[in-house]
Design an enzyme around this catalytic site. Structure first.
Site, PDB file in Angstrom:
ATOM      1  N   LYS A  13     -19.551  17.642  -2.997  1.00  0.00           N
ATOM      2  CA  LYS A  13     -20.168  16.320  -2.820  1.00  0.00           C
ATOM      3  C   LYS A  13     -19.235  15.321  -2.166  1.00  0.00           C
ATOM      4  O   LYS A  13     -19.620  14.634  -1.228  1.00  0.00           O
ATOM      5  CB  LYS A  13     -20.525  15.708  -4.186  1.00  0.00           C
ATOM      6  CG  LYS A  13     -21.812  16.125  -4.785  1.00  0.00           C
ATOM      7  CD  LYS A  13     -22.216  15.194  -5.936  1.00  0.00           C
ATOM      8  CE  LYS A  13     -21.161  14.936  -6.998  1.00  0.00           C
ATOM      9  NZ  LYS A  13     -20.736  16.109  -7.763  1.00  0.00           N
ATOM     10  N   ARG A  88     -25.914   9.754 -12.940  1.00  0.00           N
ATOM     11  CA  ARG A  88     -25.712  11.045 -13.608  1.00  0.00           C
ATOM     12  C   ARG A  88     -26.490  11.152 -14.910  1.00  0.00           C
ATOM     13  O   ARG A  88     -26.488  12.221 -15.520  1.00  0.00           O
ATOM     14  CB  ARG A  88     -24.223  11.215 -13.924  1.00  0.00           C
ATOM     15  CG  ARG A  88     -23.410  11.908 -12.850  1.00  0.00           C
ATOM     16  CD  ARG A  88     -21.948  11.806 -13.270  1.00  0.00           C
ATOM     17  NE  ARG A  88     -21.132  12.917 -12.887  1.00  0.00           N
ATOM     18  CZ  ARG A  88     -20.171  12.842 -11.952  1.00  0.00           C
ATOM     19  NH1 ARG A  88     -19.953  11.739 -11.291  1.00  0.00           N
ATOM     20  NH2 ARG A  88     -19.433  13.888 -11.701  1.00  0.00           N
ATOM     21  N   ARG A 133      -5.439  17.911 -10.401  1.00  0.00           N
ATOM     22  CA  ARG A 133      -6.271  16.921 -11.110  1.00  0.00           C
ATOM     23  C   ARG A 133      -6.276  17.206 -12.598  1.00  0.00           C
ATOM     24  O   ARG A 133      -6.493  18.330 -13.017  1.00  0.00           O
ATOM     25  CB  ARG A 133      -7.723  16.978 -10.581  1.00  0.00           C
ATOM     26  CG  ARG A 133      -7.960  16.081  -9.408  1.00  0.00           C
ATOM     27  CD  ARG A 133      -9.374  16.184  -8.881  1.00  0.00           C
ATOM     28  NE  ARG A 133     -10.412  16.014  -9.900  1.00  0.00           N
ATOM     29  CZ  ARG A 133     -11.646  15.606  -9.616  1.00  0.00           C
ATOM     30  NH1 ARG A 133     -11.984  15.299  -8.372  1.00  0.00           N
ATOM     31  NH2 ARG A 133     -12.543  15.503 -10.569  1.00  0.00           N
ATOM     32  N   ARG A 144     -17.613  20.322 -17.924  1.00  0.00           N
ATOM     33  CA  ARG A 144     -18.258  19.479 -16.910  1.00  0.00           C
ATOM     34  C   ARG A 144     -19.530  20.146 -16.372  1.00  0.00           C
ATOM     35  O   ARG A 144     -20.520  19.483 -16.093  1.00  0.00           O
ATOM     36  CB  ARG A 144     -17.274  19.177 -15.773  1.00  0.00           C
ATOM     37  CG  ARG A 144     -16.141  18.272 -16.221  1.00  0.00           C
ATOM     38  CD  ARG A 144     -15.067  18.178 -15.164  1.00  0.00           C
ATOM     39  NE  ARG A 144     -15.480  17.388 -14.026  1.00  0.00           N
ATOM     40  CZ  ARG A 144     -15.128  17.634 -12.774  1.00  0.00           C
ATOM     41  NH1 ARG A 144     -14.359  18.653 -12.489  1.00  0.00           N
ATOM     42  NH2 ARG A 144     -15.537  16.852 -11.822  1.00  0.00           N
TER      43      ARG A 144
HETATM   44  P1  AMP Z   1     -16.385  13.072  -9.936  1.00  0.00           P
HETATM   45  O1  AMP Z   1     -15.227  12.767  -9.044  1.00  0.00           O
HETATM   46  O2  AMP Z   1     -17.678  12.530  -9.385  1.00  0.00           O
HETATM   47  O3  AMP Z   1     -16.477  14.509 -10.301  1.00  0.00           O
HETATM   48  O4  AMP Z   1     -16.150  12.263 -11.296  1.00  0.00           O
HETATM   49  C1  AMP Z   1     -15.006  12.512 -12.088  1.00  0.00           C
HETATM   50  C2  AMP Z   1     -15.230  12.008 -13.515  1.00  0.00           C
HETATM   51  O5  AMP Z   1     -15.490  10.600 -13.503  1.00  0.00           O
HETATM   52  C3  AMP Z   1     -16.424  12.604 -14.232  1.00  0.00           C
HETATM   53  O6  AMP Z   1     -16.151  13.856 -14.805  1.00  0.00           O
HETATM   54  C4  AMP Z   1     -16.708  11.542 -15.280  1.00  0.00           C
HETATM   55  O7  AMP Z   1     -15.773  11.582 -16.329  1.00  0.00           O
HETATM   56  C5  AMP Z   1     -16.456  10.259 -14.492  1.00  0.00           C
HETATM   57  N1  AMP Z   1     -17.681   9.811 -13.809  1.00  0.00           N
HETATM   58  C6  AMP Z   1     -17.905   9.744 -12.467  1.00  0.00           C
HETATM   59  N2  AMP Z   1     -19.131   9.284 -12.199  1.00  0.00           N
HETATM   60  C7  AMP Z   1     -19.720   9.054 -13.387  1.00  0.00           C
HETATM   61  C8  AMP Z   1     -21.001   8.597 -13.790  1.00  0.00           C
HETATM   62  N3  AMP Z   1     -21.953   8.288 -12.889  1.00  0.00           N
HETATM   63  N4  AMP Z   1     -21.249   8.482 -15.121  1.00  0.00           N
HETATM   64  C9  AMP Z   1     -20.317   8.770 -16.036  1.00  0.00           C
HETATM   65  N5  AMP Z   1     -19.099   9.243 -15.738  1.00  0.00           N
HETATM   66  C10 AMP Z   1     -18.797   9.381 -14.428  1.00  0.00           C
END
Ligand code: AMP
Length: 187
Positions: A13, A88, A133, A144
């Site tokens: 993404k 989400r 990370r 996740r």
């Molecule tokens: P990502 O980079 O989109 O995979 O996001 C990394 C982490 O940020 C996720 O595993 C969540 O802990 C947090 N996160 C990102 N977007 C959201 C969201 N829309 N709602 C809740 N937590 C989020």
């Protein structure tokens, strides 16, 4: 154009969102990037978010929604944006509809990147090794994926009902996937 990009963790993404938003000339709004930048900067928001991110859990809706509301109110997002990693949860879907509704706008397209789960987990393990990370340990990766299936995958049915969901095969070269996304958006 107002676009949401969805897909399980590791679907590519972030990579696609960066390229596609550039091609469309709209800002790339990644909630994960905003949380990580805040965590790196040691802000109160970052410190709050970090504990959830490290566990692979979602940051609470109240925190996330407020952050997105602020970001989408910036002038550069007035004419369009590409959301990456938001919404989400169902509560986030409602909140986003409310934010846009009060501005007299709506989401034009929700692009779901579909991928093979085994391939996704393999990609995440590789990314963990490459980038270090802290939310990419194997247990957290599994958590996740679970949370995505439970809380986020069901949102696609809702967007399908609204007639804005499009599915794109997320497997293959980055460039191939980008071409598919741009094609389906009619760019
Ligand atoms: P990502 O980079 O989109 O995979 O996001 C990394 C982490 O940020 C996720 O595993 C969540 O802990 C947090 N996160 C990102 N977007 C959201 C969201 N829309 N709602 C809740 N937590 C989020």
């Amino acid at each position: 154009m107002r676009v949401v990009l969805m897909g399980p963790p590791g679907a590519g993404k972030g990579t696609q969102a960066a390229v596609v938003s550039g091609r469309l000339g709209i800002p790339h709004v990644s909630t994960g990037d905003i949380f990580r930048a805040n965590a790196a900067g040691g802000t109160p928001l970052g410190l709050e978010a970090q504990k959830y991110m490290d566990a692979g859990e979602y940051v609470p809706d109240s925190v996330t929604n407020e952050m997105v509301r602020d970001r989408l109110a910036q002038p550069d997002a007035a004419a369009g944006f590409l959301l990456d990693g938001y919404p989400r949860t169902l509560a986030q879907v409602d909140e986003l509809a409310d934010m846009l509704g009060s501005a007299g706008t709506a989401i034009d397209s929700v692009v779901e990147l579909t991928v093979d789960t085994d391939e996704v987990v393999a990609r995440l393990v590789k990314r963990a090794a490459d980038q270090g990370r802290s939310d990419d340990t194997e247990d957290v990766i599994r958590r996740r994926q679970e949370i995505y299936s439970e809380q986020t995958a069901p949102l696609t049915a809702l967007y399908a009902q609204q007639g804005v969901l499009v599915q794109v095969d997320g497997m293959g070269d980055v460039d191939e996937v980008t071409t598919r996304v741009l094609d389906i958006l009619g760019v």
